[in-house]
Design an enzyme around this catalytic site. Structure first.
Site, PDB file in Angstrom:
ATOM      1  N   PHE A 131       0.873  -1.176   0.000  1.00  0.00           N
ATOM      2  CA  PHE A 131       0.000   0.000   0.000  1.00  0.00           C
ATOM      3  C   PHE A 131       0.912   1.228   0.000  1.00  0.00           C
ATOM      4  O   PHE A 131       1.819   1.321   0.830  1.00  0.00           O
ATOM      5  CB  PHE A 131      -0.868  -0.047   1.259  1.00  0.00           C
ATOM      6  CG  PHE A 131      -2.018   0.902   1.254  1.00  0.00           C
ATOM      7  CD1 PHE A 131      -3.235   0.539   0.709  1.00  0.00           C
ATOM      8  CD2 PHE A 131      -1.886   2.166   1.807  1.00  0.00           C
ATOM      9  CE1 PHE A 131      -4.313   1.416   0.731  1.00  0.00           C
ATOM     10  CE2 PHE A 131      -2.955   3.055   1.816  1.00  0.00           C
ATOM     11  CZ  PHE A 131      -4.171   2.678   1.271  1.00  0.00           C
ATOM     12  N   ASP A 137       2.279  -4.479   8.754  1.00  0.00           N
ATOM     13  CA  ASP A 137       1.072  -3.660   8.628  1.00  0.00           C
ATOM     14  C   ASP A 137      -0.105  -4.621   8.487  1.00  0.00           C
ATOM     15  O   ASP A 137      -0.224  -5.314   7.475  1.00  0.00           O
ATOM     16  CB  ASP A 137       1.209  -2.751   7.398  1.00  0.00           C
ATOM     17  CG  ASP A 137       0.033  -1.794   7.256  1.00  0.00           C
ATOM     18  OD1 ASP A 137      -1.070  -2.133   7.732  1.00  0.00           O
ATOM     19  OD2 ASP A 137       0.222  -0.727   6.650  1.00  0.00           O
ATOM     20  N   TYR A 193     -10.972   0.915  10.624  1.00  0.00           N
ATOM     21  CA  TYR A 193     -12.165   1.260   9.834  1.00  0.00           C
ATOM     22  C   TYR A 193     -12.452   0.251   8.730  1.00  0.00           C
ATOM     23  O   TYR A 193     -13.430   0.384   8.020  1.00  0.00           O
ATOM     24  CB  TYR A 193     -12.045   2.680   9.247  1.00  0.00           C
ATOM     25  CG  TYR A 193     -10.760   2.969   8.504  1.00  0.00           C
ATOM     26  CD1 TYR A 193     -10.552   2.514   7.216  1.00  0.00           C
ATOM     27  CD2 TYR A 193      -9.749   3.716   9.104  1.00  0.00           C
ATOM     28  CE1 TYR A 193      -9.384   2.783   6.542  1.00  0.00           C
ATOM     29  CE2 TYR A 193      -8.576   3.999   8.443  1.00  0.00           C
ATOM     30  CZ  TYR A 193      -8.387   3.525   7.162  1.00  0.00           C
ATOM     31  OH  TYR A 193      -7.221   3.790   6.500  1.00  0.00           O
ATOM     32  N   LYS A 194     -11.603  -0.769   8.600  1.00  0.00           N
ATOM     33  CA  LYS A 194     -11.842  -1.808   7.596  1.00  0.00           C
ATOM     34  C   LYS A 194     -12.656  -2.918   8.265  1.00  0.00           C
ATOM     35  O   LYS A 194     -13.827  -2.716   8.579  1.00  0.00           O
ATOM     36  CB  LYS A 194     -10.510  -2.259   7.006  1.00  0.00           C
ATOM     37  CG  LYS A 194      -9.867  -1.124   6.199  1.00  0.00           C
ATOM     38  CD  LYS A 194      -8.448  -1.378   5.715  1.00  0.00           C
ATOM     39  CE  LYS A 194      -7.967  -0.154   4.925  1.00  0.00           C
ATOM     40  NZ  LYS A 194      -6.524  -0.153   4.689  1.00  0.00           N
ATOM     41  N   ARG A 220     -12.144  -5.789  -6.323  1.00  0.00           N
ATOM     42  CA  ARG A 220     -11.992  -6.422  -5.011  1.00  0.00           C
ATOM     43  C   ARG A 220     -13.375  -6.693  -4.432  1.00  0.00           C
ATOM     44  O   ARG A 220     -14.211  -5.788  -4.345  1.00  0.00           O
ATOM     45  CB  ARG A 220     -11.229  -5.506  -4.041  1.00  0.00           C
ATOM     46  CG  ARG A 220      -9.777  -5.314  -4.386  1.00  0.00           C
ATOM     47  CD  ARG A 220      -9.012  -4.690  -3.230  1.00  0.00           C
ATOM     48  NE  ARG A 220      -9.682  -3.507  -2.682  1.00  0.00           N
ATOM     49  CZ  ARG A 220      -9.223  -2.810  -1.650  1.00  0.00           C
ATOM     50  NH1 ARG A 220      -8.105  -3.181  -1.035  1.00  0.00           N
ATOM     51  NH2 ARG A 220      -9.870  -1.742  -1.219  1.00  0.00           N
TER      52      ARG A 220
HETATM   53  C1  LIG Z   1      -5.832   1.072   4.631  1.00  0.00           C
HETATM   54  C2  LIG Z   1      -4.352   0.987   4.757  1.00  0.00           C
HETATM   55  C3  LIG Z   1      -3.593   2.043   5.267  1.00  0.00           C
HETATM   56  C4  LIG Z   1      -4.277   3.337   5.613  1.00  0.00           C
HETATM   57  O1  LIG Z   1      -3.515   4.222   6.344  1.00  0.00           O
HETATM   58  P1  LIG Z   1      -4.238   5.487   7.020  1.00  0.00           P
HETATM   59  O2  LIG Z   1      -3.158   6.183   7.715  1.00  0.00           O
HETATM   60  O3  LIG Z   1      -5.325   4.956   7.892  1.00  0.00           O
HETATM   61  O4  LIG Z   1      -4.843   6.302   5.925  1.00  0.00           O
HETATM   62  C5  LIG Z   1      -2.232   1.872   5.412  1.00  0.00           C
HETATM   63  N1  LIG Z   1      -1.620   0.725   5.046  1.00  0.00           N
HETATM   64  C6  LIG Z   1      -2.327  -0.309   4.532  1.00  0.00           C
HETATM   65  C7  LIG Z   1      -1.629  -1.575   4.147  1.00  0.00           C
HETATM   66  C8  LIG Z   1      -3.703  -0.207   4.359  1.00  0.00           C
HETATM   67  O5  LIG Z   1      -4.393  -1.210   3.843  1.00  0.00           O
END
Ligand SMILES: *Cc1c(COP(=O)(O)O)cnc(C)c1O
Length: 426
Positions: free
Chosen positions: A131, A212, A237-238, A386
């Site tokens: 990501f 992560d 939030y996921k 997805r």
């Molecule tokens: C959703 C996600 C993020 C989001 O980071 P935020 O700081 O909450 O915007 C970071 N890393 C991964 C792998 C994600 O899936």
């Protein structure tokens, strides 16, 4: 339909829903009317539990004002540590190894900035399918250390554009490596990496291992402490449905307690001395040290509600069992009904997170056609739809319906009505 597809009828989907021990949880969610919601790996829906927890702190704010820090029930002062304790079993950690704080990206900054030690080796191992924010933060931290990120970042390349081979990660780990920082689940293909093997290899090379967990927390159980993972970050939030921009979570193994965080702030001070207001920082002897500023109670309260749902489900292991059944079923349907599409997610349960990547050259326009039919999915470039049948509120018939819609969209070439141009949030 071939013989193998005989069980892939709407009746069998309904039977699976009827015997699903978690099916009642769905009533606690506000899934938008008329929608088949398959985007919970991006933003989980609101729930009565989140709503009640949020209303509770709003009422306390109205009634207590500043007294809420100590007199609210539960008190606001230790809210982050308390929620960390509730999350700990979901990631396989001790209560004081977990805290909720900041955002995921900020937590990557502070944890990578804290644990990167060029004396261990210059390199940080990441992968080419990460990501993007993870790389942005790590590169920025490397610059803080006066390193050129193009030299110091060792990127494990994907062989197929979808997945990362464990052996390629292991081959990238040598004595020049300070740290491995990888996702548990790749956000696009949904591959679940082998956290244990990678952690052991990092430690064998004298490096640290960070992960992560944004795409696995709440849907895949973890064993962070027993595996010996050094640190981890994730968002709520996921799959944990705590709301847009909800406070994030982090884990630090207890052997690192007492270290000085890269982004120190008073909220990470030892709670016993925080209000002494000394000019020097005295880190909490727990993961709580990685908090920075005042906890945003309104962005944390919904999580307090949604964790009830996980606990009532019987924990993440029970959710994982249903999640695997849902994604198995989805993959079988795609194979049987959608021969023009490719499943980009590993089929082996041990290598699969909570969502399925369905690949098609017109994926972007198909995702729009699905949304117009009320099937909420998202698109990830270049060719992935997805589909996330999140186990707390998705049934087998929902999965069946989503694939039926996809079949009709392909048959009618309905996606041709949509612009090829991509942009905005999907
Ligand atoms: C959703 C996600 C993020 C989001 O980071 P935020 O700081 O909450 O915007 C970071 N890393 C991964 C792998 C994600 O899936």
């Amino acid at each position: 339909m071939n013989d193998e597809g005989d069980h892939l009828t709407v009746e069998t989907a309904r039977e699976m829903d009827a015997t699903d021990p978690l099916s009642d949880l769905r009533d606690r969610f506000y899934v938008p009317d008329g929608e088949v919601y398959m985007d919970g790996n991006s933003l989980g829906p609101f729930s009565v539990d989140a709503e009640a927890a949020l209303e509770h702190v709003v009422d306390e704010w109205r009634e207590l004002a500043i007294h809420g820090w100590t007199d609210a029930d539960p008190d606001w002062f230790s809210y982050g540590e308390r929620l960390g304790g509730r999350l700990a079993p979901m990631v396989g950690a001790e209560a004081d190894e977990v805290v909720v704080a900041n955002s995921t990206t900020v937590n990557i900054h502070t944890l990578v900035g804290t644990f990167y030690d060029p004396d261990r080796g210059e390199k940080i191992v990441v992968d080419s399918l990460d990501f993007p924010t993870d790389h942005y933060a790590i590169r920025a931290q490397l610059r803080q250390f006066g390193r050129d990120p193009d030299d110091a970042l060792r990127v494990v390349e994907s062989r197929d554009g979808r997945t990362i081979e464990t052996e390629d990660v292991l081959a990238a780990i040598d004595e020049d490596v300070a740290m491995v920082f990888l996702p548990s689940v790749l956000y696009r293909s949904g591959q679940l990496l082998d956290v244990e093997t990678i952690t052991e290899a990092a430690h064998d090379a004298g490096a640290l291992a960070g992960f992560d967990l944004a795409h696995s927390v709440g849907v895949v159980p973890h064993d962070l402490s027993s595996v010996g993972v050094d640190f981890a970050v994730w968002c709520h939030y996921k799959y944990l449905n705590a709301g847009p921009g909800a406070i994030a979570g982090l884990y630090v193994n207890e052997r690192h307690f007492g270290v000085e965080p890269a982004l120190a702030g008073w909220w990470g001070n030892d709670k016993a001395t925080q209000f002494d207001m000394a000019m020097t920082y005295d880190p909490a002897h727990s993961a709580g040290a990685f908090q920075i500023g005042t906890i945003p109670i309104l962005a944390a309260a919904p999580l307090d509600g949604t964790l009830d749902i996980v606990e009532d489900a019987g924990g993440v292991a029970a959710l994982r069992e249903k999640s695997l059944a849902l994604t198995d079923y989805l993959i079988a349907l795609v194979d049987d009904r959608l021969p023009e599409c490719t499943v980009g997610t590993p089929r082996d349960a041990a290598s699969r997170g909570g969502h399925v990547a369905v690949e098609h050259p017109a994926a972007y326009r198909i995702s729009l056609a699905l949304k117009e039919r009320g099937v909420v999915v998202d698109f990830r470039p270049p060719n992935v739809v997805r589909i996330a049948p999140a186990p707390a509120y998705t049934g087998f018939e929902d999965v069946y319906r989503a694939v039926e819609h996809l079949r009709e969209i392909l048959d009618g070439e309905e996606y041709e009505q949509f612009d090829r141009q991509s942009g905005g949030v999907t």
